[in-house]
Design an enzyme around this catalytic site. Sequence first.
Site, short mmCIF file in Angstrom:
data_model
loop_
_atom_site.label_atom_id
_atom_site.label_comp_id
_atom_site.label_asym_id
_atom_site.label_seq_id
_atom_site.Cartn_x
_atom_site.Cartn_y
_atom_site.Cartn_z
N TYR A 132 -6.38 -25.81 -6.84
CA TYR A 132 -7.41 -24.82 -6.49
C TYR A 132 -8.73 -25.19 -7.15
CZ TYR A 132 -9.50 -20.21 -5.67
OH TYR A 132 -10.30 -19.19 -5.25
N ASP B 85 -10.70 -29.90 -13.49
CA ASP B 85 -11.12 -28.53 -13.22
C ASP B 85 -10.54 -27.65 -14.33
OD1 ASP B 85 -11.34 -25.89 -12.41
OD2 ASP B 85 -11.07 -26.37 -10.29
N LYS C 233 -14.96 -18.68 -16.04
CA LYS C 233 -14.16 -17.61 -16.64
C LYS C 233 -14.54 -17.35 -18.11
CE LYS C 233 -10.56 -18.33 -13.21
NZ LYS C 233 -10.43 -17.25 -12.25
C1 LIG Z 1 -8.90 -23.81 -11.27
C2 LIG Z 1 -9.97 -23.01 -10.62
N1 LIG Z 1 -11.06 -23.63 -10.17
C3 LIG Z 1 -12.07 -22.95 -9.59
C4 LIG Z 1 -12.02 -21.60 -9.44
C5 LIG Z 1 -13.15 -20.87 -8.75
O1 LIG Z 1 -13.85 -20.10 -9.64
P1 LIG Z 1 -14.73 -18.86 -9.10
O2 LIG Z 1 -13.76 -17.82 -8.65
O3 LIG Z 1 -15.56 -18.48 -10.29
O4 LIG Z 1 -15.57 -19.38 -7.98
C6 LIG Z 1 -10.92 -20.90 -9.91
C7 LIG Z 1 -10.85 -19.42 -9.76
O5 LIG Z 1 -9.86 -18.80 -10.05
C8 LIG Z 1 -9.85 -21.62 -10.50
O6 LIG Z 1 -8.74 -21.00 -10.89
#
Ligand SMILES: Cc1ncc(COP(=O)(O)O)c(C=O)c1O
Length: 434
Positions: free
Chosen positions: A140, A235, A263
């Site tokens: 993700y 990430d 976060k």
């Molecule tokens: C691993 C990861 N990358 C990117 C994101 C995207 O972040 P945002 O919701 O702030 O766009 C998330 C969101 O949960 C995530 O868990």
Amino acid sequence: MARVHGDEEQQLLDLAQRVLPGGSFGNLAGDIVIREGRGGRVWDVSGNEYVDFLLGSGPMFIGHCHPDVMAAVQEQIKHGTTFFANNEHGIKLAAAIVDAVPCAQKVRFVSSGTEADAYAMRVARAFRGRDKILKFEGGYHGMSDYSLMSLAPKRPGNFPQAVPDSPGIPRSVRDEMIIAPFNDPVMAASLIHEHHDEIGGVIVEPFQRLLPPKPGFLKALRDATAEHGIPLIFDEVVTGFRFSYGGAQEFYGVTPDLCTMGKIIGGGFPLAAIAGREDIMSLFDRGKVGDERFLTQIGTLSGNPVAAAAGLATLGVLKQPGAYDKVFATGTEMMNGITKMLEKSGLPAQVIGVPPLFDIIYASGDIHDYRSWQRADADMSRRFNRRFREGGILKGESKFYISHAHESADVKHALDVVQSAIDAEAAQSRVAAQ
Ligand SMILES: Cc1ncc(COP(=O)(O)O)c(C=O)c1O
């Protein structure tokens, strides 16, 4: 303990149905309206209390309304809420990230993890002068066209072909992505070697959703990308400052070239970042690389002073001795307690993850990638999550986030609710078998 649904909450839910697609913001299902949070607990508009394992989907790692964060935010708000120009808190937060995170030599702020990941992929492509990105099935990375390739394919294709997870994405994007199975170092390395001349970057969640990397997997990615000079992006939107103060890269001992964070670093406000090697990050610096190579990047709220103040105050709490020990002790007690109950019940379910972030997967056997996870019983998962909610646990569909603010009473309550949910499942199976 059945949840009481008051008139006020029902009216809000009805209004939401009228004005929001699906009656929600697109995140948690629109069947609850949260009024407030304090420490490790939240309350809905009807006054029901929950132990909060959702934590706003992760940012509230030190709990809601932490006094240090509240004080820092209130102090900043008195002086203004956004300027577009550099501000003290943002600069100091960048410095704190550089000090803490192994790969971080320079930091660029944005407002969401989606943006951070999209820019990280772009800067990798620009640095390397190649178009393709290798990502992992089930990984993700937010909601950009590229990230929505093979995130949760209903009909997984043949590797390395990408499957789009949303309508509206140009067909051409599919051809720019190379998809590999998580936790298969041999396949990942061979795809990197085979396509090295086309790959601009490799992006991975070092801990994919709930799946820890198998020993050697991240190192294999590091070695294969380094061999060809391909930027490796971790990430760390979820794992940054959560698995340890230096993130998953410190926790697992593998340093990428770039990482993204979100976060926790915004302390509950919209703030995210791309951080990494000076030579790659210098593409954001026109003065260093000149007009031709300069990668333009602008965001109205980037480095917002209120968010940065909240993030800095959060990091201040996490820097205190014993902060991570407390989170890990709480999470370990929860994971061990749930595991014991599940083993005793004989249900085909197991706890997967690490103490700050785990969940129950409703399947037995080795779960190590997207496809093995697909074996899990989604109906059983829904039943358990419904029982958890009824019992006063707020969590996402597939995550227990542990907070520094959770106390032993929260753990005790949660374990009692899990036991009741297991008992209810066993009773339901007995009835079904009769
Ligand atoms: C691993 C990861 N990358 C990117 C994101 C995207 O972040 P945002 O919701 O702030 O766009 C998330 C969101 O949960 C995530 O868990």
